[in-house]
Design an enzyme around this catalytic site. Structure first.
Site, PDB file in Angstrom:
ATOM      1  N   TYR A 141       0.867  -1.495   0.031  1.00 56.87           N
ATOM      2  CA  TYR A 141      -0.464  -0.311  -0.003  1.00 56.87           C
ATOM      3  C   TYR A 141       1.299   1.269   0.093  1.00 56.87           C
ATOM      4  O   TYR A 141       0.435   2.493  -0.342  1.00 56.87           O
ATOM      5  CB  TYR A 141      -1.155  -0.011   1.358  1.00 56.87           C
ATOM      6  CG  TYR A 141      -1.843  -0.919   1.600  1.00 56.87           C
ATOM      7  CD1 TYR A 141      -2.634  -1.813   0.294  1.00 56.87           C
ATOM      8  CD2 TYR A 141      -2.739  -1.713   2.231  1.00 56.87           C
ATOM      9  CE1 TYR A 141      -2.913  -2.598  -0.438  1.00 56.87           C
ATOM     10  CE2 TYR A 141      -3.518  -2.116   2.599  1.00 56.87           C
ATOM     11  CZ  TYR A 141      -3.727  -3.476   1.040  1.00 56.87           C
ATOM     12  OH  TYR A 141      -4.735  -4.472   0.675  1.00 56.87           O
ATOM     13  N   LYS A 192       4.437 -14.991   1.588  1.00 59.94           N
ATOM     14  CA  LYS A 192       4.067 -16.379   0.725  1.00 59.94           C
ATOM     15  C   LYS A 192       5.674 -17.325   0.395  1.00 59.94           C
ATOM     16  O   LYS A 192       6.399 -16.659  -0.783  1.00 59.94           O
ATOM     17  CB  LYS A 192       3.851 -15.559  -0.258  1.00 59.94           C
ATOM     18  CG  LYS A 192       2.026 -15.468  -0.845  1.00 59.94           C
ATOM     19  CD  LYS A 192       1.496 -17.180  -0.899  1.00 59.94           C
ATOM     20  CE  LYS A 192       2.230 -18.036  -2.094  1.00 59.94           C
ATOM     21  NZ  LYS A 192       0.995 -19.071  -1.942  1.00 59.94           N
ATOM     22  N   ASP A 224      -2.002 -18.129   1.138  1.00 61.84           N
ATOM     23  CA  ASP A 224      -3.315 -19.205   1.214  1.00 61.84           C
ATOM     24  C   ASP A 224      -2.997 -20.414   2.392  1.00 61.84           C
ATOM     25  O   ASP A 224      -5.003 -20.828   2.761  1.00 61.84           O
ATOM     26  CB  ASP A 224      -2.952 -19.611  -0.083  1.00 61.84           C
ATOM     27  CG  ASP A 224      -1.390 -20.244  -0.627  1.00 61.84           C
ATOM     28  OD1 ASP A 224      -0.863 -20.322   0.591  1.00 61.84           O
ATOM     29  OD2 ASP A 224      -1.143 -20.612  -1.303  1.00 61.84           O
ATOM     30  N   ASP A 248      -4.611  -7.356   5.335  1.00 59.59           N
ATOM     31  CA  ASP A 248      -6.185  -7.073   5.899  1.00 59.59           C
ATOM     32  C   ASP A 248      -6.643  -7.776   4.971  1.00 59.59           C
ATOM     33  O   ASP A 248      -7.888  -7.729   6.089  1.00 59.59           O
ATOM     34  CB  ASP A 248      -5.617  -5.988   4.302  1.00 59.59           C
ATOM     35  CG  ASP A 248      -6.671  -4.935   4.367  1.00 59.59           C
ATOM     36  OD1 ASP A 248      -7.999  -5.014   4.730  1.00 59.59           O
ATOM     37  OD2 ASP A 248      -6.651  -3.865   3.165  1.00 59.59           O
ATOM     38  N   ASP A 252      -9.821  -9.248   7.728  1.00 63.60           N
ATOM     39  CA  ASP A 252     -11.642  -9.204   7.028  1.00 63.60           C
ATOM     40  C   ASP A 252     -12.218 -11.053   7.854  1.00 63.60           C
ATOM     41  O   ASP A 252     -13.169 -11.192   7.422  1.00 63.60           O
ATOM     42  CB  ASP A 252     -11.777  -8.860   5.930  1.00 63.60           C
ATOM     43  CG  ASP A 252     -11.493  -7.194   6.077  1.00 63.60           C
ATOM     44  OD1 ASP A 252     -11.260  -6.868   6.819  1.00 63.60           O
ATOM     45  OD2 ASP A 252     -12.220  -6.525   5.157  1.00 63.60           O
TER      46      ASP A 252
END
Length: 366
Positions: A141, A192, A224, A248, A252
């Site tokens: 970001y 990752k 993942d 992020d 959620d």
């Protein structure tokens, strides 16, 4: 005692849920003999409309003169213009950057009264009480270059950069170890590693920092796989530390363990909080995770619990008021246990109430 709080309601449902959080804060002041000097300020889309910027100078100045910031939400369809020079979200991003608020703490705890509101079966929710620690001011970001352009043939392209330094990784991972040490002694670091150079550095640095914490168990899980494990066996997790984008997304997902995104609070800090009850006060920014939810704004049905839980985190971490924070959390849990819920939780049954009614019930239970 007297405390100064900057309250930035923002856009969408922000003013609605923050209004209920301030109501709870006022009741805490009455009950425990504190005075909360609340200073409001514009931020986000409405600030753009009025001042031409998502973070007016006076709002930023107010943040420098308070003990903590309570923020609602930013954004909405009105300002969703892809080529806009100023976007509502830039206001909160600038505050995070300005104060170095790199550690975003997002707790997710299941409540038996809300098991049916979750998309998971109740047997998977028992004992869920975890924290997603998100690195907040680096990574995808914020890293440069970040741009859009057109090729000579008129084809559009866009680019974002995912970049981390050793120092950025070490400081947030260290917060994770401190939280895990005061929690249940287990930290999961997600990355990752298999495909990304930044993740290989992340895992390497996390392992090195872990040598400073022999009393904390460190486990590395690919992001993942962790997303799957959060649905398969969420109770196995205590503290999860992740980079900005993974944190992020995963937080959620973790929200659904609680029944709704409206339940999740967050605290953004520039250093690790001490163990509960330490009394150490840290400047921080506190906000519900749910965003502006423009589709339900103004209808009086938004869930204020995330904002109210964010207020309890503010009481604990920035104001050093652990007893008061405990009282707020007990009040919320008591109201939920009695079967009251907002429409986002109605799938689980119970008596459905609106934003203001939920705030009144929690305030009345303090």
């Amino acid at each position: 005692m007297e405390f100064r709080i900057a309250v930035l309601p923002g856009d969408g449902i922000g003013p609605e849920v923050i209004g209920e959080a301030v109501k709870v804060l006022d009741e805490v002041g009455e009950r425990f003999g504190h005075r909360f000097d609340v200073q409001s300020g514009p931020i986000g889309g409405h600030a753009i409309d009025r001042y031409g910027t998502a973070l007016p100078d006076e709002t930023l100045e107010a943040c420098y003169n308070v003990d903590a910031v309570l923020f609602g939400a930013a954004g909405g369809p009105k300002w969703d213009v892809s080529d806009a020079e100023e976007r509502p979200e830039q206001g909160i991003l600038k505050i995070r950057r300005e104060f170095g608020l790199f550690a975003n703490i997002r707790p997710a705890k299941s409540h038996p009264a809300l098991y049916a509101a979750s998309s998971l079966k109740p047997e998977y929710l028992e004992g869920v009480d975890l924290i997603v620690l998100r690195e907040l001011i680096g990574g995808l970001y914020f890293s440069k270059p970040k741009k859009r352009w057109s090729t000579k043939t008129g084809k559009r392209r866009g680019m974002d950069t995912l970049k981390y330094s050793e120092e950025e990784i070490a400081r947030v991972v260290r917060v994770g170890f401190e939280l895990a040490r005061s929690w249940r002694g287990k930290l999961v670091s997600t990355d990752k590693f298999n495909v990304m150079e930044s993740s290989r550095l992340w895992r390497e640095v996390a392992t090195e920092v872990g040598e400073e914490y022999p009393d904390v168990e460190l486990e590395h899980i690919l992001a993942d796989n962790l997303a799957m494990q959060l649905l398969r066996n969420p109770a196995q997790f205590d503290v999860i530390v992740a980079n900005n984008i993974f944190g992020d997304l995963l937080s959620d997902e973790a929200a659904m363990l609680t029944g709704s995104l409206g339940m999740l609070p967050s605290a953004s800090l520039a250093e690790a909080p001490g163990a509960a009850g330490s009394g150490k006060q840290l400047f921080g920014l506190y906000e519900p995770v749910h965003g502006s939810a423009p589709d339900i704004a103004g209808q009086g049905i938004a869930n204020p619990v995330g904002a109210i839980y964010s207020t309890s985190m503010m009481l604990r971490y920035s104001l050093g008021l652990s007893e008061e924070a405990d009282a707020v959390e007990r009040a919320v849990e008591g109201v939920l246990a009695e079967g009251y819920c907002t429409p986002d939780l109605a799938r689980g049954g119970g008596e459905v109430v609106g934003t203001r009614q939920m705030g009144d019930l929690i305030t009345g239970s303090l």
